[in-house]
Design a protein around this motif. Structure first.
Motif, short mmCIF file in Angstrom:
data_model
loop_
_atom_site.label_atom_id
_atom_site.label_comp_id
_atom_site.label_asym_id
_atom_site.label_seq_id
_atom_site.Cartn_x
_atom_site.Cartn_y
_atom_site.Cartn_z
N HIS A 98 0.82 -1.21 0.00
CA HIS A 98 0.00 0.00 0.00
C HIS A 98 0.86 1.26 0.00
CE1 HIS A 98 -3.62 -2.30 0.37
NE2 HIS A 98 -3.13 -2.93 1.43
N LYS A 99 2.06 1.18 0.51
CA LYS A 99 2.95 2.34 0.52
C LYS A 99 3.46 2.67 -0.88
CE LYS A 99 4.31 2.19 5.25
NZ LYS A 99 3.73 3.32 5.88
N VAL A 104 3.20 5.85 -6.99
CA VAL A 104 2.93 5.47 -8.38
C VAL A 104 1.77 6.29 -8.93
CG1 VAL A 104 2.12 3.58 -9.87
CG2 VAL A 104 3.89 3.16 -8.17
N LEU A 105 0.72 6.44 -8.13
CA LEU A 105 -0.44 7.24 -8.56
C LEU A 105 -0.04 8.69 -8.77
CD1 LEU A 105 -3.44 7.27 -9.14
CD2 LEU A 105 -3.84 7.69 -6.72
N SER A 109 -0.24 10.58 -12.34
CA SER A 109 -1.12 11.75 -12.38
C SER A 109 -0.35 12.96 -12.87
CB SER A 109 -1.68 12.04 -10.99
OG SER A 109 -2.53 11.00 -10.57
N LYS A 110 0.89 13.11 -12.39
CA LYS A 110 1.73 14.24 -12.83
C LYS A 110 2.01 14.14 -14.32
CE LYS A 110 6.34 15.69 -12.32
NZ LYS A 110 7.23 14.79 -12.84
N ASP A 111 2.31 12.93 -14.79
CA ASP A 111 2.59 12.75 -16.22
C ASP A 111 1.36 13.02 -17.07
OD1 ASP A 111 5.22 12.13 -15.80
OD2 ASP A 111 4.94 9.96 -15.95
#
Length: 116
Positions: A98-99, A104-105, A109-111
């Motif tokens: 979960h860490k 990764v999200l 999201s930034k990309d």
């Protein structure tokens, strides 16, 4: 005369709206293409480097197992110990999965939402 101007303005507005919709669709199409290509390139690099890393780990694991086994006097014990270490690392990775989700999200999201 006023009716003709109103009709001309309406036609111009209609044309401008159509051009805006088309250019917006093209923009989002290009933005999606950019995101997909970044993801494909990242996946390709990840697979290539991951394959090399797995091969290195494989050979290092065999060497470590044989070395531990020779030290203990039984090669099987070395393989059991190295296998146990991998099982413990797997359990630890599963417990901490979960860490990894948040970074990764955030990265994807930034990309995706980056307008550069």
């Amino acid at each position: 005369m006023a009716f003709e101007e109103l009709k001309s303005d309406f036609t111009d507005s209609q044309q401008a709206a159509k051009e805006y919709i088309e250019s917006s669709a093209e923009y989002y199409r290009l933005k999606t293409f950019k995101f997909v290509m970044k993801a494909v390139i990242a996946l390709t690099v990840l697979l290539f480097l991951g394959t090399l890393a797995l091969l290195a780990i494989f050979f290092l694991s065999i060497a470590t197992s044989l070395s531990i086994g020779n030290h203990l006097g039984n090669p099987a014990h070395g393989f059991w110990i190295v296998g146990g270490i991998y099982v413990l690392l797997g359990i630890l990775g599963y417990a901490l999965r979960h860490k990894l989700e948040s970074p990764v999200l955030q990265k994807f999201s930034k990309d995706y939402y980056d307008d550069k």
